[in-house]
Design an enzyme around this catalytic site. Structure first.
Site, PDB file in Angstrom:
ATOM      1  N   ASP A 258      -2.083  -1.846  10.188  1.00  0.00           N
ATOM      2  CA  ASP A 258      -2.309  -1.784   8.736  1.00  0.00           C
ATOM      3  C   ASP A 258      -3.009  -3.030   8.190  1.00  0.00           C
ATOM      4  O   ASP A 258      -3.328  -3.083   6.996  1.00  0.00           O
ATOM      5  CB  ASP A 258      -0.964  -1.636   8.001  1.00  0.00           C
ATOM      6  CG  ASP A 258      -0.574  -0.178   7.815  1.00  0.00           C
ATOM      7  OD1 ASP A 258      -1.453   0.698   7.918  1.00  0.00           O
ATOM      8  OD2 ASP A 258       0.614   0.073   7.539  1.00  0.00           O
TER       9      ASP A 258
ATOM     10  N   LYS B 137       0.846  -1.210   0.000  1.00  0.00           N
ATOM     11  CA  LYS B 137       0.000   0.000   0.000  1.00  0.00           C
ATOM     12  C   LYS B 137       0.870   1.245   0.000  1.00  0.00           C
ATOM     13  O   LYS B 137       2.049   1.194   0.383  1.00  0.00           O
ATOM     14  CB  LYS B 137      -0.936   0.032   1.207  1.00  0.00           C
ATOM     15  CG  LYS B 137      -0.260   0.087   2.605  1.00  0.00           C
ATOM     16  CD  LYS B 137       0.089   1.478   3.126  1.00  0.00           C
ATOM     17  CE  LYS B 137       0.870   1.431   4.424  1.00  0.00           C
ATOM     18  NZ  LYS B 137       1.706   2.448   4.862  1.00  0.00           N
TER      19      LYS B 137
HETATM   20  C1  LIG Z   1       2.522   4.251   9.643  1.00  0.00           C
HETATM   21  C2  LIG Z   1       1.571   3.306   8.961  1.00  0.00           C
HETATM   22  C3  LIG Z   1       0.644   4.141   8.054  1.00  0.00           C
HETATM   23  O1  LIG Z   1      -0.140   3.339   7.224  1.00  0.00           O
HETATM   24  O2  LIG Z   1       2.188   2.373   8.098  1.00  0.00           O
HETATM   25  P1  LIG Z   1       3.714   1.814   7.897  1.00  0.00           P
HETATM   26  O3  LIG Z   1       4.644   2.948   7.780  1.00  0.00           O
HETATM   27  O4  LIG Z   1       4.040   0.952   9.069  1.00  0.00           O
HETATM   28  O5  LIG Z   1       3.632   1.006   6.633  1.00  0.00           O
HETATM   29  C4  LIG Z   1       0.688   2.528   9.995  1.00  0.00           C
HETATM   30  O6  LIG Z   1      -0.058   3.413  10.789  1.00  0.00           O
HETATM   31  C5  LIG Z   1       1.468   1.578  10.875  1.00  0.00           C
HETATM   32  O7  LIG Z   1       0.822   0.361  10.887  1.00  0.00           O
HETATM   33  P2  LIG Z   1       1.596  -1.003  11.329  1.00  0.00           P
HETATM   34  O8  LIG Z   1       2.958  -1.004  10.769  1.00  0.00           O
HETATM   35  O9  LIG Z   1       0.703  -2.131  11.003  1.00  0.00           O
HETATM   36  O10 LIG Z   1       1.681  -0.770  12.881  1.00  0.00           O
HETATM   37  P3  LIG Z   1       1.787  -1.842  14.089  1.00  0.00           P
HETATM   38  O11 LIG Z   1       2.671  -2.948  13.651  1.00  0.00           O
HETATM   39  O12 LIG Z   1       0.426  -2.152  14.595  1.00  0.00           O
HETATM   40  O13 LIG Z   1       2.513  -0.960  15.186  1.00  0.00           O
HETATM   41  C6  LIG Z   1       3.892  -0.690  15.216  1.00  0.00           C
HETATM   42  C7  LIG Z   1       4.098   0.434  16.218  1.00  0.00           C
HETATM   43  O14 LIG Z   1       3.678   1.675  15.624  1.00  0.00           O
HETATM   44  C8  LIG Z   1       2.951   2.471  16.547  1.00  0.00           C
HETATM   45  N1  LIG Z   1       1.625   2.796  16.002  1.00  0.00           N
HETATM   46  C9  LIG Z   1       1.099   2.091  14.962  1.00  0.00           C
HETATM   47  C10 LIG Z   1      -0.104   2.439  14.418  1.00  0.00           C
HETATM   48  C11 LIG Z   1      -0.809   3.538  14.976  1.00  0.00           C
HETATM   49  N2  LIG Z   1      -1.997   3.938  14.486  1.00  0.00           N
HETATM   50  N3  LIG Z   1      -0.279   4.218  16.022  1.00  0.00           N
HETATM   51  C12 LIG Z   1       0.936   3.868  16.524  1.00  0.00           C
HETATM   52  O15 LIG Z   1       1.412   4.501  17.479  1.00  0.00           O
HETATM   53  C13 LIG Z   1       2.917   1.695  17.853  1.00  0.00           C
HETATM   54  O16 LIG Z   1       3.954   2.200  18.655  1.00  0.00           O
HETATM   55  C14 LIG Z   1       3.264   0.285  17.477  1.00  0.00           C
HETATM   56  O17 LIG Z   1       4.000  -0.340  18.485  1.00  0.00           O
HETATM   57  N1  LIG Z   2       6.373 -11.532   6.714  1.00  0.00           N
HETATM   58  C1  LIG Z   2       6.958 -10.372   7.012  1.00  0.00           C
HETATM   59  N2  LIG Z   2       7.266  -9.491   6.044  1.00  0.00           N
HETATM   60  C2  LIG Z   2       7.849  -8.300   6.355  1.00  0.00           C
HETATM   61  N3  LIG Z   2       8.184  -7.928   7.595  1.00  0.00           N
HETATM   62  C3  LIG Z   2       7.902  -8.768   8.596  1.00  0.00           C
HETATM   63  C4  LIG Z   2       7.287 -10.013   8.346  1.00  0.00           C
HETATM   64  N4  LIG Z   2       7.123 -10.611   9.517  1.00  0.00           N
HETATM   65  C5  LIG Z   2       7.607  -9.796  10.459  1.00  0.00           C
HETATM   66  N5  LIG Z   2       8.098  -8.679   9.915  1.00  0.00           N
HETATM   67  C6  LIG Z   2       8.682  -7.543  10.678  1.00  0.00           C
HETATM   68  O1  LIG Z   2       7.689  -6.503  10.703  1.00  0.00           O
HETATM   69  C7  LIG Z   2       8.284  -5.224  10.734  1.00  0.00           C
HETATM   70  C8  LIG Z   2       7.541  -4.303   9.787  1.00  0.00           C
HETATM   71  O2  LIG Z   2       7.785  -4.728   8.492  1.00  0.00           O
HETATM   72  P1  LIG Z   2       6.941  -4.200   7.244  1.00  0.00           P
HETATM   73  O3  LIG Z   2       5.535  -4.628   7.311  1.00  0.00           O
HETATM   74  O4  LIG Z   2       7.688  -4.573   6.016  1.00  0.00           O
HETATM   75  O5  LIG Z   2       7.021  -2.637   7.469  1.00  0.00           O
HETATM   76  P2  LIG Z   2       6.153  -1.458   6.903  1.00  0.00           P
HETATM   77  O6  LIG Z   2       4.750  -1.616   7.408  1.00  0.00           O
HETATM   78  O7  LIG Z   2       6.820  -0.218   7.421  1.00  0.00           O
HETATM   79  O8  LIG Z   2       6.226  -1.550   5.399  1.00  0.00           O
HETATM   80  C9  LIG Z   2       9.759  -5.434  10.419  1.00  0.00           C
HETATM   81  O9  LIG Z   2      10.470  -5.228  11.609  1.00  0.00           O
HETATM   82  C10 LIG Z   2       9.878  -6.891  10.005  1.00  0.00           C
HETATM   83  O10 LIG Z   2      11.055  -7.504  10.474  1.00  0.00           O
END
Ligand SMILES: C[C@@](CO)(OP(=O)(O)O)[C@H](O)COP(=O)(O)OP(=O)(O)OC[C@H]1O[C@@H](n2ccc(N)nc2=O)[C@H](O)[C@@H]1O
Ligand SMILES: Nc1ncnc2c1ncn2[C@@H]1O[C@H](COP(=O)(O)OP(=O)(O)O)[C@@H](O)[C@H]1O
EC number: 2.7.1.148
Length: 333
Positions: A167, A18
């Site tokens: 997410d 995404k």
């Molecule tokens: C920032 C975003 C934007 O789409 O995406 P990514 O950059 O990760 O792709 C999301 O909010 C990320 O979602 P995701 O990566 O699934 O987050 P999680 O694994 O649930 O959380 C990882 C950490 O991010 C923080 N977290 C996450 C989501 C949220 N709405 N508030 C938070 O504060 C929390 O500290 C949590 O411990």
């Molecule tokens: N199947 C998987 N694919 C990618 N990352 C993974 C997976 N399982 C666990 N992780 C862990 O999840 C964290 C977030 O990874 P990722 O989803 O790729 O990040 P983001 O949401 O920022 O794109 C990383 O620390 C990674 O090591």
């Protein structure tokens, strides 16, 4: 549930990434998570996952989780091949949710199976701000549910998925839409979309029409921790004017960009060089970064810029980039 509808023992799904076309962080909650408002959209780059229900007949897997008989295999060494893998977490969560309502042993027996295996062909960068891991969890949840006869609807899977990652609910909806042919029979599949306005911490997902763009996606080959970036924004949220500002979901805007650009020189340099050298309509980091998207409405400019990248001196050899489209199959064809 129609137990006879699905009797295949194997499904292959693409786990699409995404991008966030806008991302506003609204407030910090008591549990440390943040309420957000974001326009999210699927993009045509993906990992591929093979999910099977089978008899345990070989041990050629990286790990085995006895609680639910789940095997995991991936040749990629950048992801944890342990119970921390988001694909395994997705599998465990969906198996538990199904067990709460149905007799899992019977469902498996009807299929002549006693374990679930997951194979991940990982092509997406990890910790990149494009929900690669969440997409893996989403694909496994959809796949296991499908192989067990679709006991849960898309929305029920999304409710379970938020406990795996913020997410994951959007990833389930978007990956349902983009894998619709494979997932025939999933209850509420018609509610899926490749784009949505996402709020709460990620659990409120309102399907909307996608905004089609040609996209060149750049990744500087570094990892950025989502947790670190969210924690850094807390200081800004103490300012009430900031926390209560009007948000325009249709603007290209990302609250998390400020921190990542200021603290990761590679991302700052990537954004500056894209802005200086390409003719994109918009340039915006996705999620917590470090992946950056250059958005185009005009195909000729997009093609010309992409072609020029091959010999461009400003492109570092360590960077990865993809020529892609955002939206859905209708704009990808
Ligand atoms: C920032 C975003 C934007 O789409 O995406 P990514 O950059 O990760 O792709 C999301 O909010 C990320 O979602 P995701 O990566 O699934 O987050 P999680 O694994 O649930 O959380 C990882 C950490 O991010 C923080 N977290 C996450 C989501 C949220 N709405 N508030 C938070 O504060 C929390 O500290 C949590 O411990
Ligand atoms: N199947 C998987 N694919 C990618 N990352 C993974 C997976 N399982 C666990 N992780 C862990 O999840 C964290 C977030 O990874 P990722 O989803 O790729 O990040 P983001 O949401 O920022 O794109 C990383 O620390 C990674 O090591």
């Amino acid at each position: 549930m129609n137990r006879d509808a699905v009797k295949s023992s194997e499904i292959e799904l693409n786990a699409y990434a995404k991008i966030n076309l806008s991302l506003y962080v609204l407030s910090r909650r008591a549990d440390g998570y943040h309420d957000i408002k974001s326009f999210m959209q699927g993009i045509n780059i993906f990992d591929t996952l093979k999910i099977k229900t089978k008899k345990i007949n070989n041990y050629n897997y990286n790990c085995f989780f006895s609680e639910t008989n789940i095997y995991l295999f991936s040749a990629n060494r950048n992801i944890p091949l342990t119970a921390d893998n988001l694909a395994v977490k997705g599998a465990i969560s969906v198996v538990r949710a199904i067990s709460g309502r149905y007799n899992l042993t019977d469902l498996m027996k009807e299929r002549g199976a006693d374990c679930i295996s997951i194979e991940i062909d990982k092509k997406l960068p990890v910790a990149a701000g494009i929900a690669g891991g969440s997409g893996n969890a989403a694909a496994v949840m959809l796949g296991v549910n499908h192989l067990l006869g679709n006991p849960l609807s898309m929305r029920e899977l999304m409710d379970v998925g938020v406990k795996v990652g913020a997410d994951v609910p959007f990833s389930i909806m978007m990956n349902t839409y983009l894998n619709a042919d494979e997932l025939e029979g999933l209850p509420k599949i018609e509610e899926a979309s490749s784009a949505a306005i996402v709020s709460g911490i990620g659990e409120v997902v309102e399907a909307v029409e996608p905004r089609p763009y040609f996209v060149i996606l750049f990744n500087p080959s570094i990892a950025v921790s989502t947790k670190e970036v969210y924690e850094a924004i807390d200081r800004k949220l103490e300012d009430t004017d900031y926390a209560q500002r009007e948000v325009d979901i249709n603007l290209f805007y990302n609250d998390l960009e400020l921190y990542t650009l200021a603290n990761y020189e590679e991302v700052q340099s990537l954004v500056s060089r894209i802005r200086e050298n390409l003719q994109a309509d918009e340039v915006l980091m996705s999620g917590s970064g470090p992946t950056v998207a250059a958005y185009y409405t005009e195909y000729t400019r997009f093609e010309a810029d992409y072609k020029a990248l091959e010999s461009a001196r400003w492109v570092e050899p360590t960077w990865r980039y993809w020529k892609t489209k955002s939206g859905g199959h209708d704009v990808w064809s």
